[in-house]
Every structure is written in C-alpha cells, then in structure tokens.
Design an enzyme around this catalytic site. Sequence first.
Site, PDB file in Angstrom:
ATOM      1  N   ARG A 108       0.844  -1.194   0.000  1.00  0.00           N
ATOM      2  CA  ARG A 108       0.000   0.000   0.000  1.00  0.00           C
ATOM      3  C   ARG A 108       0.877   1.241   0.000  1.00  0.00           C
ATOM      4  O   ARG A 108       1.812   1.343   0.796  1.00  0.00           O
ATOM      5  CB  ARG A 108      -0.877   0.039   1.265  1.00  0.00           C
ATOM      6  N   THR A 112      -1.544   7.450  -0.063  1.00  0.00           N
ATOM      7  CA  THR A 112      -2.871   7.289  -0.702  1.00  0.00           C
ATOM      8  C   THR A 112      -3.585   6.023  -0.219  1.00  0.00           C
ATOM      9  O   THR A 112      -4.792   5.893  -0.394  1.00  0.00           O
ATOM     10  CB  THR A 112      -2.713   7.176  -2.233  1.00  0.00           C
ATOM     11  N   ASP A 205       0.677  -4.051  11.794  1.00  0.00           N
ATOM     12  CA  ASP A 205       1.083  -4.368  10.424  1.00  0.00           C
ATOM     13  C   ASP A 205       1.485  -5.841  10.356  1.00  0.00           C
ATOM     14  O   ASP A 205       2.527  -6.235  10.875  1.00  0.00           O
ATOM     15  CB  ASP A 205       2.256  -3.469   9.999  1.00  0.00           C
ATOM     16  N   ASP A 208       4.961  -6.727   8.788  1.00  0.00           N
ATOM     17  CA  ASP A 208       6.087  -6.391   9.669  1.00  0.00           C
ATOM     18  C   ASP A 208       6.176  -7.356  10.846  1.00  0.00           C
ATOM     19  O   ASP A 208       7.278  -7.730  11.272  1.00  0.00           O
ATOM     20  CB  ASP A 208       5.939  -4.953  10.189  1.00  0.00           C
TER      21      ASP A 208
HETATM   22  O1  LIG Z   1      -7.128  -3.551   2.392  1.00  0.00           O
HETATM   23  P1  LIG Z   1      -5.934  -2.674   2.177  1.00  0.00           P
HETATM   24  O2  LIG Z   1      -6.174  -1.256   2.601  1.00  0.00           O
HETATM   25  O3  LIG Z   1      -5.401  -2.760   0.776  1.00  0.00           O
HETATM   26  O4  LIG Z   1      -4.819  -3.166   3.195  1.00  0.00           O
HETATM   27  C1  LIG Z   1      -4.480  -4.489   3.355  1.00  0.00           C
HETATM   28  C2  LIG Z   1      -3.134  -4.772   2.775  1.00  0.00           C
HETATM   29  O5  LIG Z   1      -2.117  -4.110   3.548  1.00  0.00           O
HETATM   30  C3  LIG Z   1      -1.176  -5.063   4.016  1.00  0.00           C
HETATM   31  O6  LIG Z   1      -0.110  -5.198   3.153  1.00  0.00           O
HETATM   32  P2  LIG Z   1       1.074  -4.114   3.107  1.00  0.00           P
HETATM   33  O7  LIG Z   1       0.762  -3.040   2.129  1.00  0.00           O
HETATM   34  O8  LIG Z   1       1.397  -3.667   4.497  1.00  0.00           O
HETATM   35  O9  LIG Z   1       2.253  -4.937   2.490  1.00  0.00           O
HETATM   36  P3  LIG Z   1       3.140  -6.083   3.195  1.00  0.00           P
HETATM   37  O10 LIG Z   1       2.292  -7.319   3.251  1.00  0.00           O
HETATM   38  O11 LIG Z   1       4.305  -6.191   2.309  1.00  0.00           O
HETATM   39  O12 LIG Z   1       3.507  -5.596   4.579  1.00  0.00           O
HETATM   40  C4  LIG Z   1      -1.997  -6.330   4.095  1.00  0.00           C
HETATM   41  O13 LIG Z   1      -1.223  -7.482   4.184  1.00  0.00           O
HETATM   42  C5  LIG Z   1      -2.856  -6.249   2.877  1.00  0.00           C
HETATM   43  O14 LIG Z   1      -2.236  -6.721   1.705  1.00  0.00           O
HETATM   44  O1  LIG Z   2      -4.301  -2.904   9.947  1.00  0.00           O
HETATM   45  C1  LIG Z   2      -3.672  -3.147   8.901  1.00  0.00           C
HETATM   46  C2  LIG Z   2      -4.008  -2.573   7.674  1.00  0.00           C
HETATM   47  C3  LIG Z   2      -3.281  -2.890   6.575  1.00  0.00           C
HETATM   48  N1  LIG Z   2      -2.249  -3.747   6.695  1.00  0.00           N
HETATM   49  C4  LIG Z   2      -1.908  -4.301   7.883  1.00  0.00           C
HETATM   50  O2  LIG Z   2      -0.956  -5.087   7.950  1.00  0.00           O
HETATM   51  N2  LIG Z   2      -2.625  -3.983   8.961  1.00  0.00           N
HETATM   52 MG   LIG Z   3       2.549  -4.511   5.739  1.00  0.00          MG
END
Ligand SMILES: O=P(O)(O)OC[C@H]1O[C@H](OP(=O)(O)OP(=O)(O)O)[C@H](O)[C@@H]1O
Ligand SMILES: O=c1cc[nH]c(=O)[nH]1
Ligand SMILES: [Mg+2]
Length: 214
Positions: A108, A112, A205, A208
């Site tokens: 994400r 935005t 997160d 993470d």
């Molecule tokens: O419904 P949304 O608003 O799209 O958010 C959810 C997304 O955010 C997180 O990924 P992130 O962008 O943190 O990437 P990562 O898995 O690499 O940490 C999560 O694992 C989803 O993929």
């Molecule tokens: O709460 C949240 C939202 C997006 N992605 C995450 O990992 N946690």
């Molecule tokens: Mg993430």
Amino acid sequence: MATEYERVTLVDHPMVQHKLSILRDKDTSSKKFRELIKELALFEGYEATRNLPLADVEVETPLCKTVCKKVSGKKLAIVPILRAGLGMVEGVQELMPAARVGHLGMYRNEETHEPVEYYAKLPEDIANRDVIVVDPMLATGGSATAAIEYLRKRGVGGTINLMVIVAAPVGIECVLDADPDVQIFTCAIDESLNDDAYIVPGLGDAGDRIFGTK
Ligand SMILES: O=P(O)(O)OC[C@H]1O[C@H](OP(=O)(O)OP(=O)(O)O)[C@H](O)[C@@H]1O
Ligand SMILES: O=c1cc[nH]c(=O)[nH]1
Ligand SMILES: [Mg+2]
C-alpha cells in the site's frame, strides 16, 4: 457463522477466537505470531473448503470393498498477496497439499493507501482452477480487490474465495461490490480504520510482525 453480509463467513470457533487474541497482543513475538497465522489459516481453510464437491470412489479396506467419498471438481490454487499472505500459505497447504501456489506482490502506498502491484507469478493453468486468495488483513479492500480483478483478467472464471484473519467493514464492502461471486472468510470483523487506514483494534502491520521488519 453467517454474518450480516450474504457472502461473508465469520470463523468464530472458540479456538480461533483464543488464538486471535494472542495474535492481537502487541507483546506476542514474531515467532509466535507466525505460528498463530499458520494455525488460523488451517482452521479457516476447513471452512473455506466446506462446500467442495465430492465424488464416490471405491476403496478396498482390509475387510472388503466399499464406496467412499473423495474431493472432486476443479483443481485449486492458493494465491497469497505478498508479503503478509505468505504467512497463511503453509496452513492451507497442510489441508490441500496438491494445490498450486501463485504469488501476487502488492504494497500500500503510505499516503494514498492505494495498492501498488510489483510482482505476479501464477500457475500456467490458473484460468482452469478455483482460487483461494490469502492475506491476513482486509483494511480498505484495495489490495484484495486489485488481486481479484487481476485473477479475473487472467481468466479465472470460477470460484474465488478470499481468506483473511481480520477484516474491516469498509474492506468487506469494497470486495463484495467489486466482484459479484467472491466469498470472504474472516476470523473477525473489527470496528473501523484509523487515519492511516490501519484496522482498529486490529493487530498492527501483519507483514512487519511476520517478518520482523519493524
Ligand atoms: O485492504 P488494504 O487497505 O489494501 O490493506 C491491506 C493490505 O495491507 C497489508 O499489506 P502491506 O501493504 O502492508 O504490504 P506487506 O504485506 O508487504 O507488509 C496487508 O497485508 C494487505 O495486503
Ligand atoms: O491494519 C492493517 C491494515 C493494513 N495492513 C496491515 O498489515 N494492517
Ligand atoms: Mg505490511
């Protein structure tokens, strides 16, 4: 159990709720967090595969021949949304060892909150498979919606199930509106999102916490 949403199943078994509470705790270690994500994915997988078609097969037991059931129908693919979705793959694979695994990379944009696609590697015959998309978090729904749209463009015409651990109502509505057939499975429907589009109370997160990057 059924929810107020027609195509959303809440997997609220007591063991699921217990494990989810440990997962949410900010003091849970990365090692424990990974174990719990895997276990929850396995439990959820039972629900997400509840309606798989069965066919009669003849089996010879040590005593006699008998007719039993085996899973039939389309082959399956598990598609994790990287990174956090990777944490759920092993749990689902324990249930369905023969399923192929495709990967969709998305993160994400911090300002935005829109998903940015950076990787895709799917089984060649993905169009002929039913798909389970896995990602622990369904927040705005942008990432899951983009993943499902990508799969439809690649020809997936059959079942797409989305398995998450924690969902926000706005994310659920986004996914249901975007695809008329998708079914969502979640262990919890939380209250809301904060200003950074994180799920509240949520678990932070997920990526993470799985990979220890923060
Ligand atoms: O419904 P949304 O608003 O799209 O958010 C959810 C997304 O955010 C997180 O990924 P992130 O962008 O943190 O990437 P990562 O898995 O690499 O940490 C999560 O694992 C989803 O993929
Ligand atoms: O709460 C949240 C939202 C997006 N992605 C995450 O990992 N946690
Ligand atoms: Mg993430």
